[in-house]
Design a protein around this motif. Structure first.
Motif, PDB file in Angstrom:
ATOM      1  N   LEU A   1      72.231  35.677  59.844  1.00 41.53           N
ATOM      2  CA  LEU A   1      72.677  34.976  61.050  1.00 41.53           C
ATOM      3  C   LEU A   1      71.583  34.048  61.571  1.00 41.53           C
ATOM      4  CD1 LEU A   1      74.510  37.881  62.924  1.00 41.53           C
ATOM      5  CD2 LEU A   1      75.579  35.935  61.772  1.00 41.53           C
ATOM      6  N   LEU A   2      70.342  34.522  61.552  1.00 40.62           N
ATOM      7  CA  LEU A   2      69.235  33.694  62.024  1.00 40.62           C
ATOM      8  C   LEU A   2      68.997  32.506  61.098  1.00 40.62           C
ATOM      9  CD1 LEU A   2      66.609  36.372  63.140  1.00 40.62           C
ATOM     10  CD2 LEU A   2      67.785  34.723  64.600  1.00 40.62           C
ATOM     11  N   VAL A   3      68.958  32.776  59.804  1.00 40.00           N
ATOM     12  CA  VAL A   3      68.687  31.710  58.834  1.00 40.00           C
ATOM     13  C   VAL A   3      69.783  30.655  58.866  1.00 40.00           C
ATOM     14  CG1 VAL A   3      68.485  31.208  56.365  1.00 40.00           C
ATOM     15  CG2 VAL A   3      67.280  33.155  57.346  1.00 40.00           C
ATOM     16  N   GLY A   4      71.046  31.101  58.979  1.00 40.28           N
ATOM     17  CA  GLY A   4      72.143  30.144  59.018  1.00 40.28           C
ATOM     18  C   GLY A   4      72.225  29.353  60.301  1.00 40.28           C
ATOM     19  N   SER A   5      71.629  29.862  61.373  1.00 37.74           N
ATOM     20  CA  SER A   5      71.734  29.204  62.677  1.00 37.74           C
ATOM     21  C   SER A   5      70.643  28.164  62.913  1.00 37.74           C
ATOM     22  CB  SER A   5      71.673  30.254  63.799  1.00 37.74           C
ATOM     23  OG  SER A   5      72.738  31.187  63.683  1.00 37.74           O
ATOM     24  N   TYR A   6      69.506  28.310  62.259  1.00 35.34           N
ATOM     25  CA  TYR A   6      68.371  27.419  62.524  1.00 35.34           C
ATOM     26  C   TYR A   6      67.943  26.753  61.222  1.00 35.34           C
ATOM     27  CZ  TYR A   6      68.226  30.089  66.859  1.00 35.34           C
ATOM     28  OH  TYR A   6      68.564  30.687  68.046  1.00 35.34           O
ATOM     29  N   ARG A   7      68.089  25.436  61.161  1.00 36.14           N
ATOM     30  CA  ARG A   7      67.794  24.683  59.950  1.00 36.14           C
ATOM     31  C   ARG A   7      66.318  24.782  59.556  1.00 36.14           C
ATOM     32  NH1 ARG A   7      72.391  23.780  57.191  1.00 36.14           N
ATOM     33  NH2 ARG A   7      74.050  23.032  58.574  1.00 36.14           N
ATOM     34  N   HIS A   8      65.424  24.729  60.542  1.00 39.06           N
ATOM     35  CA  HIS A   8      63.999  24.794  60.227  1.00 39.06           C
ATOM     36  C   HIS A   8      63.636  26.163  59.654  1.00 39.06           C
ATOM     37  CE1 HIS A   8      63.174  20.880  61.870  1.00 39.06           C
ATOM     38  NE2 HIS A   8      63.630  21.215  63.085  1.00 39.06           N
ATOM     39  N   LEU A   9      64.239  27.225  60.194  1.00 39.00           N
ATOM     40  CA  LEU A   9      63.992  28.562  59.660  1.00 39.00           C
ATOM     41  C   LEU A   9      64.532  28.677  58.231  1.00 39.00           C
ATOM     42  CD1 LEU A   9      62.974  31.438  60.129  1.00 39.00           C
ATOM     43  CD2 LEU A   9      65.231  32.006  61.070  1.00 39.00           C
ATOM     44  N   GLU A  10      65.682  28.077  57.995  1.00 40.77           N
ATOM     45  CA  GLU A  10      66.257  28.085  56.645  1.00 40.77           C
ATOM     46  C   GLU A  10      65.328  27.372  55.665  1.00 40.77           C
ATOM     47  OE1 GLU A  10      70.255  26.553  54.269  1.00 40.77           O
ATOM     48  OE2 GLU A  10      69.912  25.998  56.358  1.00 40.77           O
TER      49      GLU A  10
ATOM     50  N   TRP B   1      69.955  40.487  48.958  1.00 37.58           N
ATOM     51  CA  TRP B   1      70.050  39.042  48.771  1.00 37.58           C
ATOM     52  C   TRP B   1      71.475  38.513  48.796  1.00 37.58           C
ATOM     53  CZ3 TRP B   1      65.561  38.103  50.194  1.00 37.58           C
ATOM     54  CH2 TRP B   1      64.498  38.912  49.818  1.00 37.58           C
ATOM     55  N   PRO B   2      72.441  39.116  48.114  1.00 40.80           N
ATOM     56  CA  PRO B   2      73.806  38.583  48.241  1.00 40.80           C
ATOM     57  C   PRO B   2      74.356  38.674  49.653  1.00 40.80           C
ATOM     58  CG  PRO B   2      73.806  40.656  47.001  1.00 40.80           C
ATOM     59  CD  PRO B   2      72.385  40.212  47.123  1.00 40.80           C
ATOM     60  N   ILE B   3      73.990  39.730  50.389  1.00 43.41           N
ATOM     61  CA  ILE B   3      74.467  39.867  51.772  1.00 43.41           C
ATOM     62  C   ILE B   3      73.811  38.815  52.664  1.00 43.41           C
ATOM     63  CG2 ILE B   3      74.438  41.387  53.788  1.00 43.41           C
ATOM     64  CD1 ILE B   3      74.709  43.753  51.843  1.00 43.41           C
ATOM     65  N   LEU B   4      72.505  38.665  52.554  1.00 46.21           N
ATOM     66  CA  LEU B   4      71.777  37.699  53.385  1.00 46.21           C
ATOM     67  C   LEU B   4      72.266  36.276  53.115  1.00 46.21           C
ATOM     68  CD1 LEU B   4      67.910  37.722  53.887  1.00 46.21           C
ATOM     69  CD2 LEU B   4      69.172  35.602  53.643  1.00 46.21           C
ATOM     70  N   LEU B   5      72.329  35.890  51.852  1.00 47.99           N
ATOM     71  CA  LEU B   5      72.678  34.507  51.510  1.00 47.99           C
ATOM     72  C   LEU B   5      74.130  34.192  51.847  1.00 47.99           C
ATOM     73  CD1 LEU B   5      70.754  34.217  48.117  1.00 47.99           C
ATOM     74  CD2 LEU B   5      70.078  33.340  50.354  1.00 47.99           C
ATOM     75  N   ASN B   6      75.032  35.149  51.651  1.00 48.95           N
ATOM     76  CA  ASN B   6      76.430  34.898  51.995  1.00 48.95           C
ATOM     77  C   ASN B   6      76.629  34.832  53.504  1.00 48.95           C
ATOM     78  OD1 ASN B   6      78.662  34.938  49.711  1.00 48.95           O
ATOM     79  ND2 ASN B   6      76.997  36.250  49.021  1.00 48.95           N
ATOM     80  N   THR B   7      75.895  35.651  54.243  1.00 51.10           N
ATOM     81  CA  THR B   7      75.981  35.585  55.704  1.00 51.10           C
ATOM     82  C   THR B   7      75.488  34.234  56.208  1.00 51.10           C
ATOM     83  OG1 THR B   7      75.632  37.975  55.872  1.00 51.10           O
ATOM     84  CG2 THR B   7      75.274  36.669  57.865  1.00 51.10           C
ATOM     85  N   ALA B   8      74.362  33.770  55.689  1.00 47.66           N
ATOM     86  CA  ALA B   8      73.828  32.469  56.088  1.00 47.66           C
ATOM     87  C   ALA B   8      74.803  31.345  55.730  1.00 47.66           C
ATOM     88  CB  ALA B   8      72.475  32.232  55.420  1.00 47.66           C
ATOM     89  N   ALA B   9      75.416  31.428  54.552  1.00 46.67           N
ATOM     90  CA  ALA B   9      76.396  30.414  54.158  1.00 46.67           C
ATOM     91  C   ALA B   9      77.605  30.436  55.088  1.00 46.67           C
ATOM     92  CB  ALA B   9      76.830  30.655  52.713  1.00 46.67           C
ATOM     93  N   GLY B  10      78.024  31.630  55.522  1.00 48.19           N
ATOM     94  CA  GLY B  10      79.143  31.728  56.453  1.00 48.19           C
ATOM     95  C   GLY B  10      78.848  31.082  57.788  1.00 48.19           C
ATOM     96  N   VAL B  11      77.620  31.252  58.282  1.00 46.32           N
ATOM     97  CA  VAL B  11      77.243  30.623  59.556  1.00 46.32           C
ATOM     98  C   VAL B  11      77.274  29.107  59.420  1.00 46.32           C
ATOM     99  CG1 VAL B  11      75.379  30.346  61.242  1.00 46.32           C
ATOM    100  CG2 VAL B  11      75.858  32.601  60.278  1.00 46.32           C
ATOM    101  N   ARG B  12      76.764  28.594  58.318  1.00 47.98           N
ATOM    102  CA  ARG B  12      76.737  27.138  58.122  1.00 47.98           C
ATOM    103  C   ARG B  12      78.138  26.550  58.008  1.00 47.98           C
ATOM    104  NH1 ARG B  12      72.381  28.562  54.664  1.00 47.98           N
ATOM    105  NH2 ARG B  12      73.778  28.443  52.863  1.00 47.98           N
TER     106      ARG B  12
END
Length: 251
Positions: free
Chosen positions: A84-93, A136-147
């Motif tokens: 959620l954090l990574v997907g919400s903030y571009r600089h953090l991503e 990793w699949p959970i983190l990356l898919n969650t970030a993709a969902g936020v984007r």
């Protein structure tokens, strides 16, 4: 209804084809060593029926499923908030993507010697390795969902003066849940593959331990029966994850 029948018939035909390949492989490569009788489908199925009548097998299955559940829960507790954090903030991503991709490409099994030295043998290193594999699949898919969230929903939330917590609970989490479930399904497949070698780390229960035990006892038909049981259980776990995903997507 007819479409489901056709798909079911094709699936059954595929399983029969796999059984035929198994039978041919055993008879082609096992005859010379006299192992065909031990690894044949008939001997394996007979051993599986015998094993299913023993309470010991269910204890090993329960231990393995408990480890899968704990590893998956740990990965969810870490991966979803981080995603959620990574997907919400571009600089953090931008700052975290190279590190995450680097860590993701390291096989969880390569950490086994290090984890054993740090944590010793037992359940703790297994939980760590399983959580690392599922993260990793959970983190990356969650970030993709936020984007991929519709920005109009976020604009509507802001126009209604919703707090960040309300926006998270009412808009973001429902919007990314489908992606999270996709990550969970991928994670279950990885976990089930990583679990068996992890359970060879000096533990005294679990499917991986039982595989080693059958090998040491030269009980080859039981070994093949356990391999078959692992495949069936993995298929059932994946079917459960697919069912949850379909139910949410079509809800």
């Amino acid at each position: 209804m007819g479409k489901h029948v056709v798909h079911g018939a094709l699936g059954a035909a595929g399983l029969l084809g796999l059984l035929l390949v198994w039978w041919l492989g055993v008879h082609l490569f096992g005859e010379a060593d006299g192992l065909s009788a031990r690894f044949s489908p008939q001997a394996t199925l007979n051993s599986l029926v015998e094993l299913l009548g023993q309470t010991e097998v269910y204890e090993h299955v329960w231990v393995s499923l408990k480890r899968i559940l704990i590893g998956l829960l740990l990965a969810l507790l870490i991966g979803v908030p981080l995603g959620l954090l990574v997907g919400s903030y571009r600089h953090l991503e931008a700052a975290t993507t190279p590190a995450f991709q680097f860590l993701r490409m390291i096989s969880p099994l390569s950490w086994m010697p290090v984890v054993v030295m740090l944590m010793g043998v037992g359940d703790q290193p297994i939980y760590f390795l399983l959580a690392f594999a599922a993260l990793w699949p959970i983190l990356l898919n969650t970030a993709a969902g936020v984007r991929q969230l519709d920005p109009r929903w976020l604009q509507l939330s802001r126009s209604l003066s919703a707090t960040r917590w309300e926006t998270l609970c009412k808009v973001i989490i429902p919007g990314v849940l489908g992606h999270v479930l996709t990550g969970v399904r991928l994670a279950i497949g990885i976990l089930w593959i990583v679990l068996v070698p992890c359970e060879m780390l000096g533990v005294s229960a679990g499917l991986g331990y039982f595989i080693l035990d059958t090998r040491d006892r030269l009980a080859y038909s039981e070994l093949m029966a356990m391999v078959l049981l692992i495949g069936v259980l993995g298929y059932m776990l994946d079917a459960l994850a697919r069912g949850l995903h379909r139910r949410w997507v079509h809800a």
